[in-house]
Scaffold this motif. Structure first.
Motif, PDB file in Angstrom:
ATOM      1  N   LYS A  43      -9.221 -27.456   8.750  1.00 18.02           N
ATOM      2  CA  LYS A  43      -9.406 -25.999   9.130  1.00 18.02           C
ATOM      3  C   LYS A  43      -9.799 -25.496   7.852  1.00 18.02           C
ATOM      4  CE  LYS A  43      -7.663 -24.912  13.621  1.00 18.02           C
ATOM      5  NZ  LYS A  43      -7.101 -23.917  14.533  1.00 18.02           N
ATOM      6  N   ALA A  44     -10.490 -24.373   7.768  1.00 22.42           N
ATOM      7  CA  ALA A  44     -10.921 -23.634   6.767  1.00 22.42           C
ATOM      8  C   ALA A  44     -11.258 -21.534   7.204  1.00 22.42           C
ATOM      9  CB  ALA A  44     -11.841 -24.408   6.223  1.00 22.42           C
ATOM     10  N   GLU A  45     -11.428 -21.233   7.052  1.00 19.52           N
ATOM     11  CA  GLU A  45     -11.001 -19.855   7.095  1.00 19.52           C
ATOM     12  C   GLU A  45     -11.637 -18.852   5.656  1.00 19.52           C
ATOM     13  OE1 GLU A  45      -9.708 -17.316  10.329  1.00 19.52           O
ATOM     14  OE2 GLU A  45      -9.189 -19.004  10.994  1.00 19.52           O
ATOM     15  N   VAL A  55     -10.641 -26.030  -2.566  1.00 20.47           N
ATOM     16  CA  VAL A  55      -9.778 -27.337  -2.815  1.00 20.47           C
ATOM     17  C   VAL A  55     -10.209 -26.748  -4.063  1.00 20.47           C
ATOM     18  CG1 VAL A  55      -9.175 -29.548  -2.729  1.00 20.47           C
ATOM     19  CG2 VAL A  55     -10.277 -28.223  -0.265  1.00 20.47           C
ATOM     20  N   ILE A  56      -8.926 -28.038  -5.598  1.00 20.14           N
ATOM     21  CA  ILE A  56      -9.556 -27.559  -6.655  1.00 20.14           C
ATOM     22  C   ILE A  56      -9.505 -29.034  -6.947  1.00 20.14           C
ATOM     23  CG2 ILE A  56      -8.418 -27.263  -8.643  1.00 20.14           C
ATOM     24  CD1 ILE A  56      -7.926 -24.288  -7.187  1.00 20.14           C
ATOM     25  N   VAL A  57     -10.107 -29.870  -7.570  1.00 21.27           N
ATOM     26  CA  VAL A  57     -10.234 -30.922  -7.334  1.00 21.27           C
ATOM     27  C   VAL A  57     -10.251 -31.437  -9.460  1.00 21.27           C
ATOM     28  CG1 VAL A  57     -11.086 -33.675  -7.147  1.00 21.27           C
ATOM     29  CG2 VAL A  57     -10.612 -32.322  -5.250  1.00 21.27           C
ATOM     30  N   THR A  76     -14.169 -27.497   3.182  1.00 21.94           N
ATOM     31  CA  THR A  76     -15.088 -27.273   4.669  1.00 21.94           C
ATOM     32  C   THR A  76     -14.153 -27.856   5.224  1.00 21.94           C
ATOM     33  OG1 THR A  76     -16.127 -28.951   3.434  1.00 21.94           O
ATOM     34  CG2 THR A  76     -17.407 -26.689   3.573  1.00 21.94           C
ATOM     35  N   VAL A  77     -14.641 -28.524   6.541  1.00 18.72           N
ATOM     36  CA  VAL A  77     -13.700 -29.113   7.831  1.00 18.72           C
ATOM     37  C   VAL A  77     -13.996 -30.538   7.062  1.00 18.72           C
ATOM     38  CG1 VAL A  77     -13.481 -30.111   9.969  1.00 18.72           C
ATOM     39  CG2 VAL A  77     -13.416 -27.960   9.151  1.00 18.72           C
ATOM     40  N   GLY A  78     -13.097 -31.379   6.833  1.00 23.54           N
ATOM     41  CA  GLY A  78     -13.331 -33.205   6.228  1.00 23.54           C
ATOM     42  C   GLY A  78     -13.388 -33.263   4.512  1.00 23.54           C
ATOM     43  N   MET A  79     -13.116 -32.344   4.039  1.00 25.97           N
ATOM     44  CA  MET A  79     -12.854 -32.422   2.773  1.00 25.97           C
ATOM     45  C   MET A  79     -11.927 -32.691   2.284  1.00 25.97           C
ATOM     46  SD  MET A  79     -13.722 -29.202  -0.371  1.00 25.97           S
ATOM     47  CE  MET A  79     -15.126 -29.261  -0.589  1.00 25.97           C
ATOM     48  N   PRO A  80     -11.797 -34.528   1.405  1.00 27.12           N
ATOM     49  CA  PRO A  80     -10.546 -34.943   1.120  1.00 27.12           C
ATOM     50  C   PRO A  80     -10.173 -34.105   0.388  1.00 27.12           C
ATOM     51  CG  PRO A  80     -12.588 -35.372   0.388  1.00 27.12           C
ATOM     52  CD  PRO A  80     -12.883 -34.946   0.514  1.00 27.12           C
ATOM     53  N   THR A 110      -6.053 -19.913  -0.940  1.00 29.02           N
ATOM     54  CA  THR A 110      -7.290 -19.149  -0.006  1.00 29.02           C
ATOM     55  C   THR A 110      -7.398 -17.579  -0.878  1.00 29.02           C
ATOM     56  OG1 THR A 110      -4.855 -18.435   0.250  1.00 29.02           O
ATOM     57  CG2 THR A 110      -6.264 -20.643   1.419  1.00 29.02           C
ATOM     58  N   ALA A 111      -7.890 -16.814  -0.683  1.00 30.35           N
ATOM     59  CA  ALA A 111      -7.923 -15.316  -1.233  1.00 30.35           C
ATOM     60  C   ALA A 111      -7.409 -14.424  -0.295  1.00 30.35           C
ATOM     61  CB  ALA A 111      -9.875 -15.401  -1.423  1.00 30.35           C
ATOM     62  N   ALA A 112      -7.878 -13.413  -0.205  1.00 28.72           N
ATOM     63  CA  ALA A 112      -6.963 -12.464   0.430  1.00 28.72           C
ATOM     64  C   ALA A 112      -7.964 -12.271   2.196  1.00 28.72           C
ATOM     65  CB  ALA A 112      -7.301 -10.818   0.151  1.00 28.72           C
ATOM     66  N   ASN A 113      -8.512 -12.914   2.111  1.00 33.71           N
ATOM     67  CA  ASN A 113      -9.347 -13.778   3.729  1.00 33.71           C
ATOM     68  C   ASN A 113      -9.336 -14.806   4.192  1.00 33.71           C
ATOM     69  OD1 ASN A 113     -11.328 -14.422   1.671  1.00 33.71           O
ATOM     70  ND2 ASN A 113     -12.640 -13.767   2.780  1.00 33.71           N
ATOM     71  N   GLY A 114      -8.454 -15.835   3.082  1.00 30.29           N
ATOM     72  CA  GLY A 114      -8.802 -16.986   3.037  1.00 30.29           C
ATOM     73  C   GLY A 114      -7.703 -17.547   3.720  1.00 30.29           C
ATOM     74  N   ALA A 115      -7.555 -19.078   4.853  1.00 30.22           N
ATOM     75  CA  ALA A 115      -6.852 -19.590   5.194  1.00 30.22           C
ATOM     76  C   ALA A 115      -7.015 -20.906   5.486  1.00 30.22           C
ATOM     77  CB  ALA A 115      -6.499 -19.242   7.219  1.00 30.22           C
ATOM     78  N   LEU A 116      -6.460 -22.160   5.517  1.00 34.41           N
ATOM     79  CA  LEU A 116      -6.477 -23.217   5.573  1.00 34.41           C
ATOM     80  C   LEU A 116      -5.565 -24.362   6.290  1.00 34.41           C
ATOM     81  CD1 LEU A 116      -9.364 -25.066   3.466  1.00 34.41           C
ATOM     82  CD2 LEU A 116      -6.428 -25.415   2.248  1.00 34.41           C
ATOM     83  N   GLY A 117      -6.299 -24.856   6.942  1.00 34.01           N
ATOM     84  CA  GLY A 117      -5.058 -26.431   7.121  1.00 34.01           C
ATOM     85  C   GLY A 117      -5.536 -27.934   6.890  1.00 34.01           C
ATOM     86  N   VAL A 118      -4.392 -28.588   6.387  1.00 29.03           N
ATOM     87  CA  VAL A 118      -4.863 -29.472   6.109  1.00 29.03           C
ATOM     88  C   VAL A 118      -4.136 -30.484   6.753  1.00 29.03           C
ATOM     89  CG1 VAL A 118      -4.166 -31.132   3.916  1.00 29.03           C
ATOM     90  CG2 VAL A 118      -5.470 -29.162   3.754  1.00 29.03           C
ATOM     91  N   THR A 119      -3.875 -31.764   6.516  1.00 31.21           N
ATOM     92  CA  THR A 119      -3.333 -33.136   7.664  1.00 31.21           C
ATOM     93  C   THR A 119      -3.293 -34.335   7.087  1.00 31.21           C
ATOM     94  OG1 THR A 119      -4.279 -32.604   9.651  1.00 31.21           O
ATOM     95  CG2 THR A 119      -3.696 -34.651   9.654  1.00 31.21           C
ATOM     96  N   LEU A 120      -2.172 -34.569   6.157  1.00 30.67           N
ATOM     97  CA  LEU A 120      -2.072 -35.972   5.198  1.00 30.67           C
ATOM     98  C   LEU A 120      -2.596 -36.974   6.702  1.00 30.67           C
ATOM     99  CD1 LEU A 120       0.496 -34.293   2.990  1.00 30.67           C
ATOM    100  CD2 LEU A 120      -1.623 -34.128   2.785  1.00 30.67           C
ATOM    101  N   GLU A 121      -1.752 -38.056   5.367  1.00 32.09           N
ATOM    102  CA  GLU A 121      -2.414 -39.891   5.934  1.00 32.09           C
ATOM    103  C   GLU A 121      -1.339 -40.085   6.885  1.00 32.09           C
ATOM    104  OE1 GLU A 121      -2.248 -42.501   2.645  1.00 32.09           O
ATOM    105  OE2 GLU A 121      -3.289 -43.527   4.184  1.00 32.09           O
TER     106      GLU A 121
END
Lengths: 157, 199
Positions: A41-43, A48-50, A58-62, A71-82
């Motif tokens: 999830k990304a909003e 992501v810093i690699v 973006t959804v699907g980014m590893p 995330t910035a002041a208007n950002g949100a993010l969800g990650v699922t690990l292996e």
């Protein structure tokens, strides 16, 4: 992408043998890294810093060991690990994935991450179930040890 | 005018205080897990080690006290609504069963496969692991291969159905990861399976 382990290995070998100019096409995937999870999830303003480079999430980014999310002041993010661990973040958050090993059959398990700012919603996965002491979530002033559970962390300067 | 402004400001500050003053700026709060149970966390700070095992109990991370305190739902809403809203879908595991010695799904599992497809389509591109397993009948090396055949068969079916994935990892555990523990050389339908983990 539809890929077996073997196919991934082949792709890797292929990448290594390609001439330098062509290999740059695959630059999004660092040579040393195997994805430990994906952005699900990304909003708003979330990245992501690699290898020190920030990319808009973006959804699907590893994500990889050594990656960070921000995330910035208007950002949100969800990650699922292996290992089925879920981690999601509210605004003004930063977290680095410092260690991740998921080899259940060899009992090699480790998850370590550090949140330096912001909010984290954490739901534990298989690593915490099999070996609770292998999981630690660090903050600038404390360490959270996980005994298989769901918790929320807020770190504010 | 300046007086009423000041009074208004005081009221605002008081209102902020009602929800905020009692709670430290940095803290961790234990929540009920999605399965309805509540686990525990062990928090180490400069003030010592605190175990939290009651839901909605919290401990400060900024070193003022190592004692737990209760957090009210409005505070959680205020601090964590965005993080909670960004939570990815919970991972799901499916088990499909096979006829003995083959990569052919049992009749019941053929029907269940449709549920897997529905879930994959509803969730959108997911990271998917397909792990093949067998019972203990036959040699373990042979079973390793049967397990892989089963997992590959499922992966091929996904492909045929046009399922889009972020990642698809196909592996076999052969007879090394039994769902139902049995002695060697024991036919057991519940062990002849493929596990599909959708994340």
């Amino acid at each position: 992408m539809f890929m077996t382990r073997k196919a991934t290995q082949w792709l890797f070998i292929l990448c290594m043998t390609l001439p330098f100019g062509t290999a740059a096409t695959f630059a999004a995937e660092p040579a040393a890294g195997k994805a430990i999870g994906y952005v699900m999830k990304a909003e708003g303003d979330a990245s992501v810093i690699v290898d020190g480079k920030a990319q808009p999430a973006t959804v699907g980014m590893p994500v990889f060991v050594g990656s960070s999310i921000k995330t910035a002041a208007n950002g949100a993010l969800g990650v699922t690990l292996e290992d089925n661990t879920l981690m999601s973040f509210g605004p003004n958050s930063q977290l680095s994935f410092d260690a991740f090993v998921y080899q259940p059959s060899e009992q090699n398990l480790k998850l370590s991450a550090k949140i330096t700012h912001g909010t984290l919603n954490y739901i534990s996965g298989v690593i915490a179930k099999l070996k609770p002491e292998a999981v630690e979530i660090n903050t600038p002033t404390g360490t959270i040890g996980v005994r298989g559970t769901h918790f929320l962390v807020k770190v504010d300067g | 005018m300046p007086f009423s402004f000041l009074r208004g400001l005081t009221l605002v500050l008081l209102a902020l205080c009602a929800t905020g003053c009692a709670t430290p700026k940095s803290y961790v709060v234990l929540m009920e897990s999605p399965d309805g149970t509540t686990g525990a966390i062990v928090v180490e700070t400069a003030n010592g080690t605190t175990r939290v095992d009651k839901k909605m109990d919290a401990v400060a991370l900024d070193g003022k006290s190592a004692k737990t305190f209760a957090v009210e739902p409005p505070r959680i809403e205020q601090d964590f609504s965005a993080a909670l809203k960004a939570q990815p879908a919970l991972p799901i595991t499916f088990r499909l069963y096979f006829e003995t010695g083959t990569a052919n799904l049992t009749k019941a599992s053929k029907a269940d496969f449709q549920n897997v497809l529905t879930t994959l389509r509803e969730r959108g591109p997911s990271a998917v692991s397909v792990i093949g397993h067998t019972d203990t009948e036959g040699k373990s090396k042979w079973n390793e291969q049967i397990g892989l055949k089963r997992a590959t068969a499922i992966a091929e079916m996904f492909k045929k159905e046009g399922i889009k994935v972020i990642e698809l990892v196909v592996t076999s555990h052969g007879e090394s990861n039994l769902l139902v523990k049995t002695p060697d050389d024991t036919p057991e339908p519940r062990n002849r399976r493929v596990e599909i983990i959708v994340r």
